[in-house]
Design an enzyme around this catalytic site. Structure first.
Site, mmCIF file in Angstrom:
data_model
loop_
_atom_site.group_PDB
_atom_site.id
_atom_site.type_symbol
_atom_site.label_atom_id
_atom_site.label_comp_id
_atom_site.label_asym_id
_atom_site.label_seq_id
_atom_site.Cartn_x
_atom_site.Cartn_y
_atom_site.Cartn_z
ATOM 1 N N GLU A 90 25.497 -8.167 -0.455
ATOM 2 C CA GLU A 90 24.499 -6.598 -0.766
ATOM 3 C C GLU A 90 24.726 -5.653 -0.520
ATOM 4 O O GLU A 90 24.692 -4.696 -0.873
ATOM 5 C CB GLU A 90 22.946 -7.481 -1.015
ATOM 6 C CG GLU A 90 22.463 -8.203 -2.257
ATOM 7 C CD GLU A 90 22.952 -10.108 -1.581
ATOM 8 O OE1 GLU A 90 24.238 -10.051 -0.840
ATOM 9 O OE2 GLU A 90 23.131 -10.612 -2.845
ATOM 10 N N HIS A 98 11.360 -16.032 -2.959
ATOM 11 C CA HIS A 98 12.276 -15.754 -4.435
ATOM 12 C C HIS A 98 11.620 -14.855 -5.271
ATOM 13 O O HIS A 98 11.982 -14.425 -6.521
ATOM 14 C CB HIS A 98 12.729 -16.769 -4.629
ATOM 15 C CG HIS A 98 13.927 -17.152 -3.432
ATOM 16 N ND1 HIS A 98 14.737 -17.698 -2.676
ATOM 17 C CD2 HIS A 98 16.052 -16.967 -3.912
ATOM 18 C CE1 HIS A 98 15.758 -17.510 -2.170
ATOM 19 N NE2 HIS A 98 16.121 -17.598 -3.243
#
Ligand code: TPP
Ligand code: MG
Lengths: 326, 361
Positions: free
Chosen positions: A60, A129
């Site tokens: 990322e 999440h």
């Protein structure tokens, strides 16, 4: 008007803009061969090829920085995060590299880039999440932050985001991907960034919401209408810039305000809206402003606990009835 | 260790001098910094050598002046001088062509000057004035030249994926241009460096990673921060050829850069160069540099000054006489002194620009 799911609308927006502009490309994990972790980029690899639709490693910080560098170098990348939770690994590049460079360079180096992907809670995927980042990114000068609800806004706003010369955070919602809405046809159906939308007009109380909470607000409005309460629902659509004019003129009409967001209360979007409303419409308020937010805890896994931690229609109807007693 | 760069050196022209695969891979010397000035082995034109000297002198005199102005309180904030490292940026820049892009960290004054930014506008940025290259909004660490130099970044290591993205854009546009991405020995330990190496090698991006190994990251010497000190070998896991280069010898730097850049233009993917260098001053102006001995610094200054090195070559080859050299130095000082005057007399940025350039409307 044809119906499209949010998923299809997002894909169409990207495909149309990629047809119009060679410099638009899509990079991220699983965006090409797998067609998107949530199948948002279906068909794009086939149509545009692997130069323009690029599967990245799970990296990322690296691919976000790479996207920002590519934008400085003249491309208009769309960077997909599998979910925004993982963008915490690259938030340095979003803020320090993307949002600040135009200013630091005295206007020399623009960074035209879109960061998009699902944001917020999904369905029982646990604390790491399930987080809403709207207030995080809305804090940053140099960014625009969008979080649409309907498919037509998803399409029109994503197209606007891709054409925008600034870095844009585009917060989607996994649970909305499969929902269908009417969407006008045509490549030029752009929705301007920075404009809220009154999705239901009413006279007794104003509700502001964005993303999945717009649907919940409408459901709540429907329920209380049976008690004769007429709710106005504003879909913020854009978090930064925030369309405070639309909120204020609505509050001047209804004299009551409820803000809904899925994220945490502290320093949230509701706090910002409340502060601005007090400043601009203090004398019009008949009741204290209500904030409906996610509970101030990491999101739990158990079904009942998760439901209790997130704003539900019943919380909204309670809040509406309560505020309308003033 | 012996495989790093095999392909690189096989596919490019055979090593011109002793700087070949064997020397590179078996280089067990701590670094190349013990060497004495050598006589020239290069066939470079006198004109090129003179250009190197001019650029390096400009950077040196600029940085000395910046140090003075900082001491007088005319320059504020952080100010990282490049004194001692001039040969690195000079040699690399000489190997580039129009359209090639450069990016680095906060120690960027030399990079701006070498890329052709006028000293007076760079200095005016340091003084925070309207004529600064970033209109006074960037400061010492944030300077840019559109289409050429992309900053000027304050987060250690962040420039590495950004530079990789510039290479991605070059490849996407099929431009045959190369991205030069500089970072320090300290930055080399950032995770995003390895993320970038992987993507650059995977996609064969046209990028030369240039580690400016000046032996220290602020007060931390490389041996205190780095398990394997041969930084040029860090690309090995990704198949990126690496080479250690004497960063105090501008001719060696140029030659290594030329070769690396050629390799990139042929579409062969990234190259890693580790340039052994040394900063003669503290990390920033506020650093008393107590972590290294006076002897160490003075030895480097006396034995490995990159400007003395090129000067000796130029004088020995009678490209310039001693008098002509003095003349050149005097002219350089005048240019820098004018730049300093300009930077002080330039006005402050207009308050009306305070909120511009945040967002493009
Ligand atoms: C992510 C991050 N951590 C820490 C710092 C503070 N910092 C600035 S420069 C520096 C040392 C970097 O050393 P090196 O990469 O060797 O470059 P040099 O200063 O020697 O040119 C540190 C720790 C920073 N700017 N960014
Ligand atoms: Mg260093």
């Amino acid at each position: 008007m044809p119906e499209l799911t949010v998923r299809e609308a997002l894909r169409d927006a990207m495909a149309e803009e990629m047809r119009l502009d060679q410099d638009v490309c899509l990079i991220g994990e699983e965006v090409a061969e797998y067609q998107g972790a949530y199948k948002v980029s279906q068909g794009l690899l086939e149509e545009f090829g692997e130069l323009r639709v690029v599967d990245t490693p799970i990296t990322e910080a690296g691919f976000t920085g790479l996207g920002v560098g590519a934008a400085m170098g003249g491309l208009k990348p769309i960077v997909e995060f599998m979910t925004f939770n993982f963008a915490m690994q690259s938030i340095d590049h979003i803020i320090n590299s993307a949002a600040k460079t135009l200013y630091m360079s005295g206007g020399l180096i623009p960074v035209p880039i879109v960061f998009r992907g699902p944001n917020g809670a999904a369905s029982r995927v646990g604390a790491q999440h399930s987080q809403c980042f709207a207030s995080w990114y809305s804090h940053i000068p140099g960014l625009k932050v969008i979080s649409p609800w309907s498919a037509s806004d998803a399409k029109g706003l994503l197209k606007a985001a891709i054409r925008d010369p600034n870095p844009v955070i585009f917060l989607e919602n996994e649970l909305l991907y499969g929902e269908s809405f009417e969407v006008p046809e045509g490549e030029n159906e752009i929705v301007p960034i920075g404009k809220g939308k009154i999705v239901k007009s009413g006279s007794d109380v104003t509700i502001t919401a964005f993303s999945i909470m717009v649907g919940k607000a409408l459901d709540a409005a429907e329920i209380v209408s049976k008690d004769g309460i007429n709710v106005e629902v504003i879909d913020l659509r854009s978090i930064r810039p925030l369309d405070i004019e639309t909120i204020i003129s609505s509050v001047k009409k209804t004299n009551r305000l409820i803000s809904i967001e899925e994220g945490w209360p502290t320093s949230g979007i509701g706090a910002e809206i409340a502060a601005l409303t007090i400043k601009h419409a203090f004398d019009y308020l008949d009741a204290p402003i209500e904030r409906i937010t996610g509970l101030d805890i990491p999101l739990p896994y158990a079904e009942n606990l998760e439901r209790a931690a997130l704003p539900q229609v019943s919380n909204i109807t309670d809040s509406i009835r309560n505020i309308c007693q003033h | 260790m012996h495989i790093y760069g095999v392909q690189y050196f096989q596919n490019i022209e055979p090593p011109a001098t002793s700087v070949g695969l064997t020397e590179m891979t078996s280089n067990t010397e701590k670094n190349n910094l013990g060497k004495k000035n050598k006589l020239p082995i290069s066939k470079q034109s006198n004109k090129a050598l003179l250009e190197y000297l001019k650029t390096m002198l400009t950077i040196r005199r600029f940085e000395e002046k910046a140090g003075q102005l900082y001491g007088m309180g005319i320059i504020g904030g952080f100010c990282h001088l490049y004194i001692g490292q001039e040969a690195v940026v000079t040699g690399i820049q000489a190997a580039l062509k129009p359209g090639d892009t450069v990016i680095t960290g906060y120690r960027c004054h030399g990079h701006m000057l070498a890329a052709g930014s006028p000293p007076k506008n760079v200095m005016a940025e340091l003084t925070g004035k309207i004529d600064g290259v970033s209109s006074g909004k960037g400061g010492s660490m944030h300077m840019f030249i559109k289409g050429k130099f992309y900053g000027g970044h304050g987060i250690v290591g962040a420039q590495v994926p950004l530079g990789t993205g510039l290479a991605f854009a070059n490849k996407y546009k099929k431009s045959n241009n190369v991205s030069i991405t500089y970072f320090g020995d300290g930055a080399a330990n950032q995770g995003q460096v390895f993320e970038s190496f992987n993507m650059a090698a995977l996609w064969k991006l046209p990028i030369v990673y240039v580690i400016e190994n000046n032996q220290y990251a602020m007060g931390t010497s490389i041996s205190r921060s780095t398990a394997i000190e041969e930084l040029y070998s860090r690309g090995a896991a990704f198949g990126i050829p690496g080479k250690q280069v004497d960063g105090m010898d501008v001719i060696e730097v140029y030659k290594a850069a030329k070769k690396a850049v050629q390799n990139c233009r042929l579409g062969k993917g990234p190259i890693l160069l580790e340039l052994m260098t040394y900063r003669f001053r503290g990390h920033s102006m506020s650093d008393p540099a107590k972590y290294r001995t006076k002897e160490e610094v003075s030895k480097m200054r006396h034995e490995r000054d990159p400007i003395e090195h090129i000067k000796t070559i130029i004088l020995k080859n009678k490209i310039l006489s001693e008098d002509k050299f003095k003349q050149l130095d005097k002219e350089t000082r005048e240019i820098i002194s004018d730049a300093a005057d300009f930077a002080q007399s330039s006005s402050e940025p207009l308050l009306s620009t305070l909120t511009s350039d945040v967002i493009i409307d």
